[in-house]
Design an enzyme around this catalytic site. Sequence first.
Site, PDB file in Angstrom:
ATOM      1  N   PRO A 120      39.184  31.455  40.054  1.00 26.80           N
ATOM      2  CA  PRO A 120      38.785  32.615  40.868  1.00 26.80           C
ATOM      3  C   PRO A 120      38.483  33.840  40.007  1.00 26.80           C
ATOM      4  O   PRO A 120      37.848  34.778  40.464  1.00 26.80           O
ATOM      5  CB  PRO A 120      39.990  32.871  41.780  1.00 26.80           C
ATOM      6  CG  PRO A 120      41.049  31.924  41.380  1.00 26.80           C
ATOM      7  CD  PRO A 120      40.544  30.998  40.331  1.00 26.80           C
ATOM      8  N   ASP A 167      14.930  24.686  49.887  1.00 26.37           N
ATOM      9  CA  ASP A 167      16.291  25.075  50.239  1.00 26.37           C
ATOM     10  C   ASP A 167      16.506  26.574  50.251  1.00 26.37           C
ATOM     11  O   ASP A 167      15.765  27.315  49.630  1.00 26.37           O
ATOM     12  CB  ASP A 167      17.272  24.501  49.202  1.00 26.37           C
ATOM     13  CG  ASP A 167      17.640  23.076  49.515  1.00 26.37           C
ATOM     14  OD1 ASP A 167      17.433  22.661  50.655  1.00 26.37           O
ATOM     15  OD2 ASP A 167      18.126  22.403  48.601  1.00 26.37           O
ATOM     16  N   GLU A 179      49.267  28.131  38.292  1.00 26.86           N
ATOM     17  CA  GLU A 179      48.801  29.490  37.987  1.00 26.86           C
ATOM     18  C   GLU A 179      47.696  29.504  36.933  1.00 26.86           C
ATOM     19  O   GLU A 179      47.469  30.510  36.283  1.00 26.86           O
ATOM     20  CB  GLU A 179      49.980  30.351  37.516  1.00 26.86           C
ATOM     21  CG  GLU A 179      51.068  30.513  38.547  1.00 26.86           C
ATOM     22  CD  GLU A 179      50.545  30.993  39.894  1.00 26.86           C
ATOM     23  OE1 GLU A 179      49.913  32.058  39.942  1.00 26.86           O
ATOM     24  OE2 GLU A 179      50.769  30.286  40.882  1.00 26.86           O
TER      25      GLU A 179
HETATM   26  N1  ADE Z   1      40.260  27.653  41.661  1.00 23.71           N
HETATM   27  C1  ADE Z   1      40.941  28.231  42.644  1.00 23.71           C
HETATM   28  N2  ADE Z   1      40.164  29.003  43.390  1.00 23.71           N
HETATM   29  C2  ADE Z   1      38.915  28.931  42.868  1.00 23.71           C
HETATM   30  C3  ADE Z   1      37.674  29.519  43.189  1.00 23.71           C
HETATM   31  N3  ADE Z   1      37.518  30.356  44.199  1.00 23.71           N
HETATM   32  N4  ADE Z   1      36.610  29.217  42.426  1.00 23.71           N
HETATM   33  C4  ADE Z   1      36.744  28.379  41.375  1.00 23.71           C
HETATM   34  N5  ADE Z   1      37.899  27.808  41.019  1.00 23.71           N
HETATM   35  C5  ADE Z   1      38.982  28.081  41.744  1.00 23.71           C
END
Ligand code: ADE
Length: 263
Positions: free
Chosen positions: A95, A176, A123
């Site tokens: 993330p 697309d 984590e």
């Molecule tokens: N791992 C956990 N959440 C994620 C996300 N939003 N994008 C990529 N990898 C992740």
Amino acid sequence: MIMRCDIITLFPDMVLPVLGQSMLKRAREKGLLEVIVYDLRDYTRDRHRVVDDTPYGGGAGMVIKAEPVLCAIDALRGESGEGGHASLRILIPSPQGRPFTHQLAEELQRDPRRLVFICGHYEGFDERVPLGLNAEEVSIGDYVLTNGELPALVMLDAAVRLIPGVLGDPDSAQQDSFVDATLDCPHYTRPPEVRGMVVPDVLLSGNHEAIRRWRRKEALRSTSVKRPELLQDRLLSEEDRRLLEEIVHEKTNRPSVLCVEEE
Ligand code: ADE
């Protein structure tokens, strides 16, 4: 050109079934995609095959140890058949990463290097994994998933469907959403009426130019209503500008992005 991809994971059983379905299966069967899945636990050295540990400095959660991941990459380089010199593009779903977009999917599809996805859990990884491997962190959206397997498969699917020859109809990838920074137009199939809802006449007209224009207009309408920011700061073709003006003056689904003055 064949796309070569490696997935390092703690959950091979989560990844393997997806590779055996739909487009990813088709691409592999056609010899356009090769995927090797590695179980991270196979690269631990202790009896209990431990891959994670508590974080230095304290705090919640567990951190994936650097050594098993670095060993898995060493093994993969050894197996790649080029004396360990095969060049790798190492991607870590996270993330915290750079946002994954259609442009990045295209870039991955064109990249001649092996794509290596390292899927994390808990984590995340000891920071010496991305540092030591010069890996790119990539996010599939602003939300947190439990681990990196689903994001890796999302990215792989988005890239693989762009390999020439993977889709049955070569035009479909071109049409697309996001290819030209607009959403796709609506689609209809038989029958012509469903519960009082009818197919737009133009699609039954056989007039190819009128159909092309309708589709472009509806793609622009859909984009301006659902994702107006995609049209912001974009250079529009003369036709797109005219179609957007028509949409504004129709007053239905009035796009919020446009500030064309009323007559
Ligand atoms: N791992 C956990 N959440 C994620 C996300 N939003 N994008 C990529 N990898 C992740």
